[in-house]
Design a protein around this motif. Structure first.
Motif, PDB file in Angstrom:
ATOM      1  N   TYR A   1       0.845  -1.190   0.000  1.00  0.00           N
ATOM      2  CA  TYR A   1       0.000   0.000   0.000  1.00  0.00           C
ATOM      3  C   TYR A   1       0.883   1.244   0.000  1.00  0.00           C
ATOM      4  O   TYR A   1       1.739   1.412   0.865  1.00  0.00           O
ATOM      5  N   ALA A   2       0.680   2.077  -1.009  1.00  0.00           N
ATOM      6  CA  ALA A   2       1.562   3.225  -1.233  1.00  0.00           C
ATOM      7  C   ALA A   2       1.368   4.302  -0.174  1.00  0.00           C
ATOM      8  O   ALA A   2       0.266   4.510   0.338  1.00  0.00           O
ATOM      9  N   GLU A   3       2.461   4.981   0.135  1.00  0.00           N
ATOM     10  CA  GLU A   3       2.401   6.135   1.018  1.00  0.00           C
ATOM     11  C   GLU A   3       2.255   7.398   0.177  1.00  0.00           C
ATOM     12  O   GLU A   3       2.504   7.401  -1.024  1.00  0.00           O
ATOM     13  N   LEU A   4       1.841   8.456   0.810  1.00  0.00           N
ATOM     14  CA  LEU A   4       1.680   9.730   0.112  1.00  0.00           C
ATOM     15  C   LEU A   4       3.050  10.225  -0.341  1.00  0.00           C
ATOM     16  O   LEU A   4       3.955  10.399   0.482  1.00  0.00           O
ATOM     17  N   PRO A   5       3.247  10.431  -1.646  1.00  0.00           N
ATOM     18  CA  PRO A   5       4.575  10.841  -2.135  1.00  0.00           C
ATOM     19  C   PRO A   5       4.941  12.260  -1.701  1.00  0.00           C
ATOM     20  O   PRO A   5       4.063  13.117  -1.521  1.00  0.00           O
ATOM     21  N   LYS A   6       6.244  12.480  -1.558  1.00  0.00           N
ATOM     22  CA  LYS A   6       6.730  13.822  -1.197  1.00  0.00           C
ATOM     23  C   LYS A   6       6.867  14.694  -2.441  1.00  0.00           C
ATOM     24  O   LYS A   6       6.697  15.914  -2.373  1.00  0.00           O
ATOM     25  N   HIS A   7       7.219  14.063  -3.553  1.00  0.00           N
ATOM     26  CA  HIS A   7       7.393  14.794  -4.810  1.00  0.00           C
ATOM     27  C   HIS A   7       6.719  14.006  -5.925  1.00  0.00           C
ATOM     28  O   HIS A   7       6.520  12.790  -5.829  1.00  0.00           O
ATOM     29  N   PHE A   8       6.401  14.689  -7.000  1.00  0.00           N
ATOM     30  CA  PHE A   8       5.686  14.074  -8.127  1.00  0.00           C
ATOM     31  C   PHE A   8       6.552  14.177  -9.371  1.00  0.00           C
ATOM     32  O   PHE A   8       7.050  15.262  -9.724  1.00  0.00           O
ATOM     33  N   ASN A   9       6.734  13.055 -10.030  1.00  0.00           N
ATOM     34  CA  ASN A   9       7.681  12.960 -11.134  1.00  0.00           C
ATOM     35  C   ASN A   9       6.989  12.949 -12.492  1.00  0.00           C
ATOM     36  O   ASN A   9       5.756  12.890 -12.589  1.00  0.00           O
ATOM     37  N   GLY A  10       7.819  12.923 -13.546  1.00  0.00           N
ATOM     38  CA  GLY A  10       7.292  12.881 -14.902  1.00  0.00           C
ATOM     39  C   GLY A  10       6.759  14.234 -15.334  1.00  0.00           C
ATOM     40  O   GLY A  10       6.783  15.218 -14.584  1.00  0.00           O
ATOM     41  N   ARG A  11       6.278  14.302 -16.580  1.00  0.00           N
ATOM     42  CA  ARG A  11       5.769  15.562 -17.103  1.00  0.00           C
ATOM     43  C   ARG A  11       4.591  16.069 -16.274  1.00  0.00           C
ATOM     44  O   ARG A  11       4.518  17.268 -15.962  1.00  0.00           O
ATOM     45  N   ALA A  12       3.690  15.173 -15.897  1.00  0.00           N
ATOM     46  CA  ALA A  12       2.551  15.588 -15.077  1.00  0.00           C
ATOM     47  C   ALA A  12       3.032  16.119 -13.734  1.00  0.00           C
ATOM     48  O   ALA A  12       2.505  17.119 -13.223  1.00  0.00           O
ATOM     49  N   GLY A  13       4.024  15.442 -13.151  1.00  0.00           N
ATOM     50  CA  GLY A  13       4.563  15.888 -11.876  1.00  0.00           C
ATOM     51  C   GLY A  13       5.199  17.264 -11.971  1.00  0.00           C
ATOM     52  O   GLY A  13       5.034  18.105 -11.072  1.00  0.00           O
ATOM     53  N   GLU A  14       5.934  17.524 -13.052  1.00  0.00           N
ATOM     54  CA  GLU A  14       6.556  18.839 -13.253  1.00  0.00           C
ATOM     55  C   GLU A  14       5.498  19.937 -13.313  1.00  0.00           C
ATOM     56  O   GLU A  14       5.655  21.009 -12.723  1.00  0.00           O
ATOM     57  N   ILE A  15       4.428  19.653 -14.038  1.00  0.00           N
ATOM     58  CA  ILE A  15       3.360  20.645 -14.158  1.00  0.00           C
ATOM     59  C   ILE A  15       2.725  20.909 -12.804  1.00  0.00           C
ATOM     60  O   ILE A  15       2.530  22.069 -12.396  1.00  0.00           O
ATOM     61  N   VAL A  16       2.405  19.849 -12.080  1.00  0.00           N
ATOM     62  CA  VAL A  16       1.740  19.989 -10.784  1.00  0.00           C
ATOM     63  C   VAL A  16       2.615  20.753  -9.794  1.00  0.00           C
ATOM     64  O   VAL A  16       2.132  21.622  -9.054  1.00  0.00           O
ATOM     65  N   GLU A  17       3.905  20.442  -9.771  1.00  0.00           N
ATOM     66  CA  GLU A  17       4.801  21.117  -8.823  1.00  0.00           C
ATOM     67  C   GLU A  17       4.958  22.599  -9.150  1.00  0.00           C
ATOM     68  O   GLU A  17       5.323  23.403  -8.285  1.00  0.00           O
ATOM     69  N   SER A  18       4.669  22.982 -10.401  1.00  0.00           N
ATOM     70  CA  SER A  18       4.834  24.380 -10.796  1.00  0.00           C
ATOM     71  C   SER A  18       3.559  25.203 -10.662  1.00  0.00           C
ATOM     72  O   SER A  18       3.591  26.424 -10.808  1.00  0.00           O
ATOM     73  N   LEU A  19       2.430  24.545 -10.394  1.00  0.00           N
ATOM     74  CA  LEU A  19       1.164  25.249 -10.283  1.00  0.00           C
ATOM     75  C   LEU A  19       1.048  25.945  -8.920  1.00  0.00           C
ATOM     76  O   LEU A  19       1.554  25.454  -7.911  1.00  0.00           O
ATOM     77  N   SER A  20       0.371  27.076  -8.912  1.00  0.00           N
ATOM     78  CA  SER A  20       0.112  27.761  -7.646  1.00  0.00           C
ATOM     79  C   SER A  20      -0.943  26.998  -6.866  1.00  0.00           C
ATOM     80  O   SER A  20      -1.669  26.156  -7.412  1.00  0.00           O
TER      81      SER A  20
END
Length: 863
Positions: free
Chosen positions: A488-507
């Motif tokens: 069972y996965a834990e809540l990730p600290k960072h998000f990877n891949g193109r989708a992750g890059e977009i999400v980390e850059s959103l306000s």
């Protein structure tokens, strides 16, 4: 990635297109193959073309193509049964009665419309509530002119019994609904005197009581038509005439009487409590109940007659030990068309009896099935049907694990559960643990479940074990089965891949906006018609990240599941779509006030396919794939990314108002049909399905406030199993949660099903969304937008400012972790990046391996 240029959907020409013509052929084939011939005394069917026929009943000229509400489709034309018979060359002798009925019907419909519009004030101008809770009951029609009918030159009459059902209201075990009305029965009595033979056609979305058939000796044929989409009338004529040999099989058990269903007295409104629904029958749903408790039935699960006869013989059984340690069972059968006149198709069904060990089990369960190609008289088809040993597992609540208990497993083969014969067996040397899970959705109140008598079950087991002693048997070794432990996965600290890059850059505010749909473009409704670039679409995703540097487009979502539900027609003035009243999208604008048309008209005719139950009755996964691909191509044409279908809840009780949308009482058949539909739709680049309603949405009365109380075993083996199969077999782009609660937790806010089951246990890779208005229409306010984010329910649909405000408040209070919000937005962004909004979109299926493998069929035909 190059975005597609935005264009107006549809065409400015009102001419019939090649696409419409070709799609009608597919819809017609699917309908004809799903009709179930229940009775054919004296081989009255097929009927010779060109003969005279009397035709009566509500559905003769007002044939019901599908259910009401979100399941409706605004097609160009719908062929009724009368028209279909005339198209096939039959002479209808009862036109005067039919014309009088059509006039009565229209008059009744107008009164019904006025009744609904008159209720709007009482419902605070909520049209959908007034509409869905005021069902339309079709009039019976005038008595038959006996003198004319007896002298019309026809020996045979067809009577079409019809019922309408839809979302937000359950059916009732009363006359005119589940039971035949006195007026209908009187009309049939007249026809039985005027004609030598009667053919009864059942044009209903759910089962009805058929005890009355026994009272009329000259009802010689019964055909379950269900609701067959826009080509139903032509498909009916194909079967009645013998152009198509019926090959449909029941997807449900047809009880002798409603009282025979195990939850007949407690379902929905029946016990006076629509707030709490206790699933006291446990795993004993449908045939699992009737077969285990030896309750006689009118028609068994999987039953259906043909114009020809078939023989089925089992030739081989073997265990295939795979490299991944998940063995498969392969059963080889031969099917022969033993008739001498008609071609036809047959469905081979495989059932398994599991050992009655520590866990009580149903007597038999469906484990595999396949449909032959059309066989000519004397032609034989050899098929090998392969299914995973996991299909034989039971869930052990004590250990939170899927297990196989040691002992002998009986393999039954036939063309219905009643006619299946014990053919061979498997012997497991010791207990095997297949999947180690953790508990989900715990019970919070006492629940007493139905349990069969232990001694009787042991006696039944001993009887078939005695038969098995003289039949082929193969050994399966527990040590060759690899134990799987769910991580069972834990809540990730960072998000990877193109989708992750977009999400980390959103306000933070952009993330909040992306969490919900975007209905704020001047539409006047949020239920069922909140789209703005595709008129009539159900909703669209947010444009909060549509500008540089992200350039994320919105996705249009369209209702189903009997086809795309879009507006037939819309207007464009000065390059802008003219907003339409919500009522224009319901029943082809029947409730809307006439309005002046301005600008350029665009037309969006979609194909109305048979309802889910009828598609399941084809038992033909390849055909359903074809239907799915057809829908996918219409989605591409109309710029729709997600189809809000297929519906796949279990037929727990025949009175559920929405059973027509769903496939079956059996989770394997439901899961395989949903898989086939998904594999077809998602073959089209960037298009996807939304399997729904997740989960335990098995009643419509108080659907937003009902609490489904059930054991974890029943939840996993019956109500989640179909979804599990669909996810593992076809990876649908999205899942829609349901309005109800599950053991006290709202499904849309349930981390256990949205994340732990769907993602961690099954490997779901798409996005999860709410059903429409879930967060602000639940009676007790127990479902919130922030709760959806915590649960892993990625999109709140269609979205209103109150949802955004709730998420902002909980982020500020710390009750919602920003990572929980980012996790959800990341799933949505991944979907957008793979959508048909881009020029270079590819089939969503290409990123997955091992799909379409839950049931494998190898076919070899020979003379």
């Amino acid at each position: 990635m190059q975005l597609k240029k935005k264009t107006f959907t549809g065409t400015t020409s009102n001419e019939v297109t090649v696409r419409e013509t070709e799609n009608r052929k597919t819809a017609r084939q699917a309908a004809a193959e799903g009709f179930v011939l229940l009775k054919n005394q004296e081989h009255i069917l097929p009927l010779k073309k060109g003969i005279k026929l009397g035709l009566y009943g509500a559905g003769a000229v007002k044939t019901i193509k599908g259910g009401t509400g979100s399941g409706d489709v605004n097609e160009r034309e719908c062929i009724n049964i009368c028209q279909g018979l005339k198209n096939a060359g039959y002479e209808i002798t009862s036109d005067a009665w039919l014309d009088a009925y059509a006039s009565l019907y229209e008059e009744t419909r107008l009164k019904w419309r006025d009744e609904i519009l008159g209720k709007l004030k009482a419902y605070h101008d909520n049209f959908f509530e007034a509409y869905s809770t005021t069902p339309f009951f079709m009039p019976c029609g005038d008595p038959v002119d006996m003198e004319k009918a007896s002298a019309d030159g026809a020996d045979t009459a067809i009577y079409v019994l019809s019922r309408i059902a839809g979302e937000n209201a359950d059916r009732h075990d009363t006359e005119g609904d589940y039971f035949i009305s006195a007026e209908e029965k009187a009309l049939i009595a007249q026809l039985s005197k005027a004609y030598h033979s009667l053919v009864l056609v059942i044009n209903t979305g759910g089962l009805v009581d058929l005890a009355f058939v026994e009272e009329f000796d000259n009802i010689k044929a019964v055909l379950q038509f269900v609701q067959a989409g826009q080509e139903g009338g032509n498909a009916f004529a194909d079967v009645i005439s013998g152009k198509v040999t019926p090959s449909g099989k029941l997807a449900d058990t047809w009880a002798l009487t409603y009282k025979d269903y195990p939850n007949s007295d407690t379902f929905s409104f029946k016990n006076g409590d629509v707030n709490t629904e206790k699933y006291q029958e446990g795993i004993y749903v449908g045939y699992r109940y009737f077969d285990t408790f030896d309750v006689p039935v009118r028609y068994p699960f999987g039953y259906g007659l043909s114009y020809t006869d078939f023989s089925i013989s089992t030739r081989d059984i073997k265990v295939i030990n795979t490299e991944n340690g998940k063995p498969e069972i392969a059963v080889t059968v031969e099917v022969t068309n033993a008739g001498d006149t008609y071609c036809g198709k047959e469905v081979v069904q495989i059932y398994v009896s599991c050992p009655q060990g520590k866990l009580e089990k149903e007597y038999r369960r469906l484990a595999g099935f396949a449909k032959t190609e059309e066989l000519k008289p004397g032609e034989t088809c050899r098929m090998t049907i392969t299914f995973p040993v996991y299909q034989l597992a039971s869930f052990c609540e004590e250990n939170a694990a899927w297990i196989l208990e040691h002992g002998t497993y009986g393999i039954w083969v036939g063309n219905s559960i009643q006619d299946a014969e014990l053919a061979c067996s498997l012997c497991l040397n010791e207990d095997a643990l297949l999947v180690q899970c953790e508990h989900i959705c715990p019970l919070k109140e006492e629940l007493t479940e139905l349990v069969p008598d232990r001694e009787k079950m042991k006696a039944k087991e001993a009887a078939w074990l005695e038969l098995a002693a003289g039949l082929p048997s193969v050994q399966i070794y527990a040590e060759k089965i690899v134990k799987e432990t769910v991580v069972y996965a834990e809540l990730p600290k960072h998000f990877n891949g193109r989708a992750g890059e977009i999400v980390e850059s959103l306000s933070e505010e952009q993330l909040v906006q992306m969490a919900c749909g975007d209905p704020g473009k001047g539409q006047d409704a949020v239920i069922g018609s909140a789209g703005f670039t595709v008129p009539g679409a159900a909703a669209e995703t947010s444009l909060a990240a549509s500008k540089d540097p992200w350039n994320l487009p919105s996705m249009a979502l369209a209702d189903g599941p009997a086809g795309l539900r879009l507006n037939q027609k819309y207007q464009v003035v000065d390059g802008e779509i003219v907003p339409e009243n919500f009522m224009k999208s319901i029943e082809k604008g029947f409730f809307a006030e006439p309005s002046e048309e301005k600008g350029t008209a665009y037309y969006q005719y979609c194909t109305a396919i048979p309802v889910g139950t009828l598609l399941a009755q084809t038992w033909n996964a390849e055909l359903v794939k074809e239907v799915g691909e057809m829908i996918g191509k219409e989605m591409e044409l109309f710029r729709v990314t997600l189809w809000l279908a297929p519906g796949m809840n279990i037929h727990r009780n025949p009175l559920c108002g929405r059973n027509f949308e769903y496939y079956s009482e059996d989770p394997l058949l439901s899961g395989m049909m949903a898989s086939a539909m998904t594999l077809g739709v998602q073959k089209v680049p960037g298009c996807g399905t939304t399997i729904k309603h997740f989960a335990c949405n098995n009643q419509e009365d108080n659907r937003m406030g009902s609490d489904s109380v059930l054991s974890e075993r029943a939840l996993r083996e019956i109500y989640l199993k179909g979804f599990e199969i669909a996810v593992k077999n076809s990876q649908p782009m999205s899942i829609m949660t349901s309005y109800n609660m599950i053991n006290g937790v709202h499904a849309a806010n349930c981390y256990d099903i949205c994340t732990r089951a769907a993602r961690d246990e099954w490997g779901f890779a798409g996005a999860v969304m709410t059903d429409w208005t879930t967060t602000f229409a639940s009676p007790r306010g127990e479902c919130t937008a922030a709760g959806c984010m915590r649960a892993g329910n990625d999109m709140v649909m269609p979205g209103i400012p109150k949802d955004h405000e709730n998420i902002r408040q909980e982020l500020q209070a710390g009750t919602l972790d920003i990572r929980e919000l980012k996790r959800c937005i990341c799933n949505t962004v991944k979907l957008i990046l793979k959508s048909n909004q881009y020029e270079d979109a590819v089939s969503y299926l290409e990123q997955f391996e091992g799909l379409d493998t839950y049931l494998k069929v190898h076919v070899e035909c020979r003379k």
